[in-house]
Design an enzyme around this catalytic site. Structure first.
Site, mmCIF file in Angstrom:
data_model
loop_
_atom_site.group_PDB
_atom_site.id
_atom_site.type_symbol
_atom_site.label_atom_id
_atom_site.label_comp_id
_atom_site.label_asym_id
_atom_site.label_seq_id
_atom_site.Cartn_x
_atom_site.Cartn_y
_atom_site.Cartn_z
ATOM 1 N N ASP A 127 0.964 -1.254 -0.081
ATOM 2 C CA ASP A 127 0.113 -0.070 -0.011
ATOM 3 C C ASP A 127 0.903 1.312 -0.071
ATOM 4 O O ASP A 127 1.157 1.643 -1.006
ATOM 5 C CB ASP A 127 -1.115 -0.196 1.238
ATOM 6 C CG ASP A 127 -1.938 0.852 1.350
ATOM 7 O OD1 ASP A 127 -2.308 1.588 0.056
ATOM 8 O OD2 ASP A 127 -2.370 1.140 2.384
ATOM 9 N N ASP A 183 -8.194 -8.741 6.668
ATOM 10 C CA ASP A 183 -9.130 -8.532 7.643
ATOM 11 C C ASP A 183 -9.500 -7.025 7.656
ATOM 12 O O ASP A 183 -8.820 -6.379 7.268
ATOM 13 C CB ASP A 183 -8.616 -8.781 9.062
ATOM 14 C CG ASP A 183 -7.760 -7.930 9.499
ATOM 15 O OD1 ASP A 183 -7.059 -7.332 9.051
ATOM 16 O OD2 ASP A 183 -8.085 -7.478 10.771
#
Ligand code: 5GP
Ligand code: MG
Length: 286
Positions: A127, A183
């Site tokens: 990211d 998650d």
């Protein structure tokens, strides 16, 4: 040849996501759309493994996988690698506040010695690049000879640290994704696909307005109440919740008429943020 990264050699060109799919019914309240289904994931993981095998034909490789997000990816990847290798894990947590990255903390140290070794560092998503930059630095401090990077997903446009992976599964859009190990607040890791989480889930709880009509208004002692539910809650769950809040309504439990906005809906109807739900008493003599 050693210095040529998979991307430079043209074999590691990351795949764009083919197209978005509809979420399975059971997850439709949580997942906006499916980014990658099981078939797409498995096909791409096999291709990545083939590239890795080509680059490390003799094996003698130490794979370091970052917990917990890589559980599914690493389990699939190594089963396609018929070369000698050692596998170990490092825990890095970014103590995220919701979906925003926070401070990096190592939560599990390596057990294997990596000094003088070729290491393949594996993460779920690249990211901003802070996690992999820090993890790679740690491996270099531990004496690793050469560290290559492998990620399942790459959010290229979000990079804050100049860092590219040698092996990339797919280019991901700038959306918060879950499933296949990933998650949101420890939920959804077990989904066999990668899906885009509904923004209503990571922005807030599901708030619904409940309106009481006619003599239900007297029994409840109010005409309107706001109820916060778990995201993805159904109308049946709302009914149970309201009966818990207003015990005087319980004798009429079977005879509620419930409308969402102006439409009567079945119990399995999934509520959306801002829905107005009306509770009517039964029609007399109907
Ligand atoms: P970076 O340090 O590169 O900004 O963040 C990488 C880490 O952030 C990944 O290891 C992953 O745990 C987490 N992350 C980034 N984007 C997402 C996302 O869309 N979904 C989930 N579940 N985790 C993400
Ligand atoms: Mg992670």
């Amino acid at each position: 040849m050693d210095m040529v990264s998979a991307n430079e050699a043209g074999r590691g060109v990351p795949r764009a996501v083919p197209r978005l799919g509809a979420a399975p019914k059971a997850w439709a309240g949580h997942i906006e759309s499916v980014l990658l289904d099981q078939g797409q994931i498995q096909a791409r993981v096999a291709e990545l493994a083939a590239q890795i095998e080509e680059d490390y034909p003799r094996g003698d490789l130490t794979i370091v996988s970052l917990l917990n997000g890589t559980v599914m990816f690493i389990a699939d990847l190594v089963r396609h690698l018929p070369i000698p290798l050692r596998l170990d894990f490092m825990g890095v947590s970014s103590y995220r506040d919701g979906t925003d990255p926070g401070e990096l903390v190592f939560t599990r140290d390596l057990k294997l010695d990596v000094s003088g070794r070729d290491v393949l560092l594996v993460d779920d998503i690249l990211d901003t690049g802070r996690t992999l930059a820090r993890a790679r630095e740690k491996l270099v401090e531990l004496g690793a000879r050469r560290v290559r990077l492998c990620v399942f997903l790459d959010k290229k446009e979000r990079r804050a640290t100049p860092l590219e992976a040698d092996y990339v599964g797919f280019l991901a859009p700038d959306a918060f994704v879950v499933g296949y190990g990933l998650d949101y607040q420890e939920q959804y890791r077990h989904l066999p696909f990668v899906g885009i989480l509904r923004p209503s889930i990571h922005s807030s709880a599901l708030r619904v307005e409940v309106l009481f009509h006619s003599y239900f208004k007297e029994l409840a002692g109010c005409g309107r109440v706001a109820v916060d539910l778990e995201p993805g809650a159904t109308l049946a769950e709302l009914r149970a919740h309201v009966l818990g809040l207003f015990p005087k309504l319980r004798p009429m439990e079977r005879s509620f008429l419930v409308a969402v906005g102006v439409d009567y809906q079945p119990g399995e109807h999934q509520l959306q943020p801002g829905d107005e739900v009306s509770f009517f008493p039964p029609v007399q003599g109907g």
